[in-house]
Scaffold this active site. Structure first.
Site, short mmCIF file in Angstrom:
data_model
loop_
_atom_site.label_atom_id
_atom_site.label_comp_id
_atom_site.label_asym_id
_atom_site.label_seq_id
_atom_site.Cartn_x
_atom_site.Cartn_y
_atom_site.Cartn_z
N GLY A 208 0.87 -1.48 0.30
CA GLY A 208 0.37 -0.30 -0.27
C GLY A 208 1.02 1.21 -0.04
O GLY A 208 1.86 1.11 -0.41
N ASN A 209 0.13 2.85 0.71
CA ASN A 209 0.90 3.97 0.74
C ASN A 209 0.52 4.47 1.38
O ASN A 209 -0.43 3.83 2.12
CB ASN A 209 1.28 3.75 -1.30
CG ASN A 209 -0.13 4.53 -1.19
OD1 ASN A 209 -0.53 5.70 -1.31
ND2 ASN A 209 -0.26 3.42 -2.90
N TYR A 210 0.78 6.21 1.84
CA TYR A 210 0.67 6.22 2.72
C TYR A 210 -0.88 7.57 2.23
O TYR A 210 -0.89 8.35 3.51
CB TYR A 210 1.91 7.46 3.29
CG TYR A 210 2.94 7.02 3.50
CD1 TYR A 210 2.54 6.15 5.17
CD2 TYR A 210 4.25 6.78 3.28
CE1 TYR A 210 3.68 5.10 5.56
CE2 TYR A 210 5.25 6.02 4.23
CZ TYR A 210 4.98 5.40 5.07
OH TYR A 210 6.32 4.76 5.47
N SER A 211 -1.31 7.47 1.29
CA SER A 211 -2.51 8.21 1.18
C SER A 211 -3.54 8.53 1.97
O SER A 211 -3.97 7.16 2.09
CB SER A 211 -2.56 7.85 -0.53
OG SER A 211 -3.89 8.42 -0.82
N ALA A 276 -3.62 7.45 -5.38
CA ALA A 276 -2.96 7.05 -5.15
C ALA A 276 -2.20 5.65 -5.71
O ALA A 276 -2.27 4.57 -4.86
CB ALA A 276 -1.32 6.97 -3.94
#
Ligand code: C5P
Length: 407
Positions: A208-211, A276
Site C-alpha cells: 500500500g502507500n501513505y495516501s 495513489a
C-alpha cells in the site's frame, strides 16, 4: 444568484441582532424569499413586527401560534430552505446546535435542515475564546456547517477583541458566492478516485502507500457543494463522508478501482483522478498466510504491473468529457507532469511536490500547480485541501464556460 432562493434566517438573543435587519433587507432586495425564525431571547433585541414587515412573512418563534393553535412545522421549513443562516449565533444557540438541544423552533428547524447552514457567531471575546465555545464551533464545522468567523473590534461590552458578528454585506456576499458556486456543476456527474490501493500479498498482508484520501474527499465534497452528483471510488481510508450527493464505492485493489471507474465513466462529465494507485501488485496472492517458520528461504515477491486507470479512461474519453489527473513528483516536476498529461490524454494535471514540507500525503494542506492541455499554468500557495479543491474546480469550470462561449 439569490433570486427565488428560500432562506431561513435564524436570529438569536445578541446585541448584533439589529444587524440582521440589514441582512434581511439585502436578501429580500436580491429577490430571496426569507423566513425569519427568532428565538425567545432574540425578541428582546429586535421586534418580530420589523422582521415580518421586511420579509413579508409572519416571523416564527414558537412551536405553536398562540391565538390560532397552528403548529409551525420545523420539518417543512427544513425541507423548504435552500440555505439557513443563523446570524447572530450566540454561545448558547451554538451549544444547543452542537449538542442537539431542541428546545426552541430555531434548533428544531436546524436539526431538520437538509440545506447548507451558515453560522455567524457574535459574543463577547472571552465567551468566544472559551474552550467550550471553540469545541462547539468545531463540532458544527464537523457537521458541515459553514462558520462565518466574527471580526475583531470593539464589542458591546466595550472590550476589544474577536466576537463582532461579520457585517451583513459580507454575510450577504458569502451567501451569493455560495449560490454562484453551487450552480456551476448543477446536473453534472463527477467521478473521483481517492486514497491508496491495497494489493494483497496473502490474506493478512498487502502493498500500500501513505495516501490518506483527504484530497480526493475534499474534491468530492466541493463538487457536491456545487451541485454535482459525485461518484467517489475510494481505496481503503480512515475518513468518511455523509454527503447525500456523494455515492461512495469502496474498493481495495487497483483492478477493483478500474472496474468501478469503467462502470461509471460513460455517464461522467468530469473525472478527477486523485488516487495513489499502486503501480505494481504481487503476481499471486497466497491463499494462506505466508509463515516464516515454515520456510528455509527468504521469499521473493514477484510483481506485475497494475492497470493505469487514468490512462485507460483517458483512451476512452469523449470530447464532452473532462479529465483531471494528479502528479506527485520529486524531480523534473513540470516536465514529468506535462508528460503525464499527454500520455494519459488528460485535460488538466495537478502537480503537487513531495519537496514542500507540511503538504501532500496525510496532511490537511497542499500546494499545487495546475497545467492545462492548452499550455496554461496556474500556481497556488499552501492552503487547506478544501481550498485546493475549490481552486481546481474553479479552473475547470471557468475554462469550460470560456470554451462554451467561444464555440
Ligand atoms: O503515473 P502516476 O502514478 O504518477 O500518475 C498519476 C495520475 O494517474 C494520478 O491522477 C493517478 O490517480 C493516476 N493513476 C491511475 N492509475 C494508475 C496510476 C496512476 O489512475 N495505475
Amino acid at each position: 444568484m439569490l433570486k427565488g432562493k428560500h432562506i431561513v434566517l435564524g436570529i438569536t438573543g445578541g446585541i448584533a441582532a439589529y444587524k440582521s435587519v440589514s441582512l434581511l433587507r439585502l436578501l429580500v432586495k436580491a429577490g430571496a424569499e426569507v423566513q425569519v425564525i427568532i428565538t425567545p431571547n432574540g425578541k428582546e433585541f429586535i421586534t418580530p413586527v420589523t422582521l415580518s414587515a421586511l420579509s413579508g412573512r409572519p416571523v416564527i418563534s414558537e412551536f405553536f401560534t398562540a391565538n390560532t393553535g397552528q403548529w409551525n412545522s420545523h420539518v417543512d421549513l427544513g425541507l423548504w430552505a435552500d440555505a439557513m443562516v443563523i446570524a447572530p449565533a450566540t454561545a448558547s444557540t451554538i451549544a444547543k446546535m452542537a449538542n442537539g438541544v431542541a428546545d426552541n423552533m430555531l434548533i428544531t428547524s436546524y436539526l431538520s435542515a437538509r440545506s447548507q447552514v451558515f453560522v455567524a457567531p457574535a459574543m463577547d471575546l472571552d465567551m468566544m475564546s472559551h474552550p467550550s465555545t471553540t469545541c462547539n464551533i468545531d463540532k458544527l464545522r464537523s457537521y458541515g456547517n459553514i462558520i462565518i468567523e466574527p471580526a475583531a473590534g470593539e464589542l458591546a461590552s466595550h472590550l476589544v477583541g474577536k466576537g463582532r458578528m461579520e457585517e451583513p454585506e459580507n454575510i450577504f456576499k458569502i451567501l451569493e458566492d455560495y449560490f454562484r458556486r453551487h450552480a456551476t456543476l448543477t446536473g453534472k456527474k463527477v467521478l473521483v478516485t481517492a486514497g491508496p490501493t491495497y494489493e494483497k500479498i496473502d490474506p493478512v498482508r498487502f502493498i500500500g502507500n501513505y495516501s490518506s484520501g483527504k484530497m480526493g474527499y475534499a474534491i468530492a465534497e466541493e463538487a457536491a457543494a456545487r451541485g454535482a452528483h459525485v461518484t467517489l471510488v475510494s481505496g481503503p481510508v480512515a475518513i468518511k463522508t455523509t454527503n447525500p450527493d456523494i455515492e461512495v464505492i469502496n474498493v481495495e485493489s487497483a483492478k477493483e478501482m478500474l472496474e468501478a471507474c469503467r462502470q461509471h465513466f460513460d455517464d461522467t462529465d468530469i473525472a478527477i483522478m486523485t488516487a495513489a494507485v499502486a503501480d505494481y501488485a504481487p503476481a499471486e496472492c497466497a491463499e494462506v498466510k505466508i509463515k516464516r517458520e515454515k520456510r528455509e528461504d527468504t521469499p521473493v515477491l514477484k510483481l506485475v504491473k497494475n492497470p493505469d486507470i487514468a490512462a485507460t479512461l483517458g483512451a476512452m474519453k469523449r470530447n464532452d468529457q473532462t479529465m483531471v489527473g494528479f502528479a506527485l513528483e520529486t524531480d523534473n516536476e513540470q516536465a514529468n507532469a506535462e508528460d503525464k498529461l499527454q500520455r494519459k490524454n488528460l485535460d488538466y494535471i495537478v502537480l503537487n511536490s513531495l519537496r514542500e514540507p507540511g503538504t501532500c500525503f496525510g496532511t490537511d494542506n497542499n500546494k499545487v500547480s495546475i497545467f492545462s492541455r492548452d499550455g496554461h499554468r496556474s500556481d497556488f500557495g499552501i492552503k487547506p485541501k478544501s481550498a485546493v479543491a475549490a481552486d481546481i474546480l474553479d479552473i475547470i469550470t471557468s475554462d469550460n464556460i470560456q470554451s462554451l462561449k467561444s464555440e
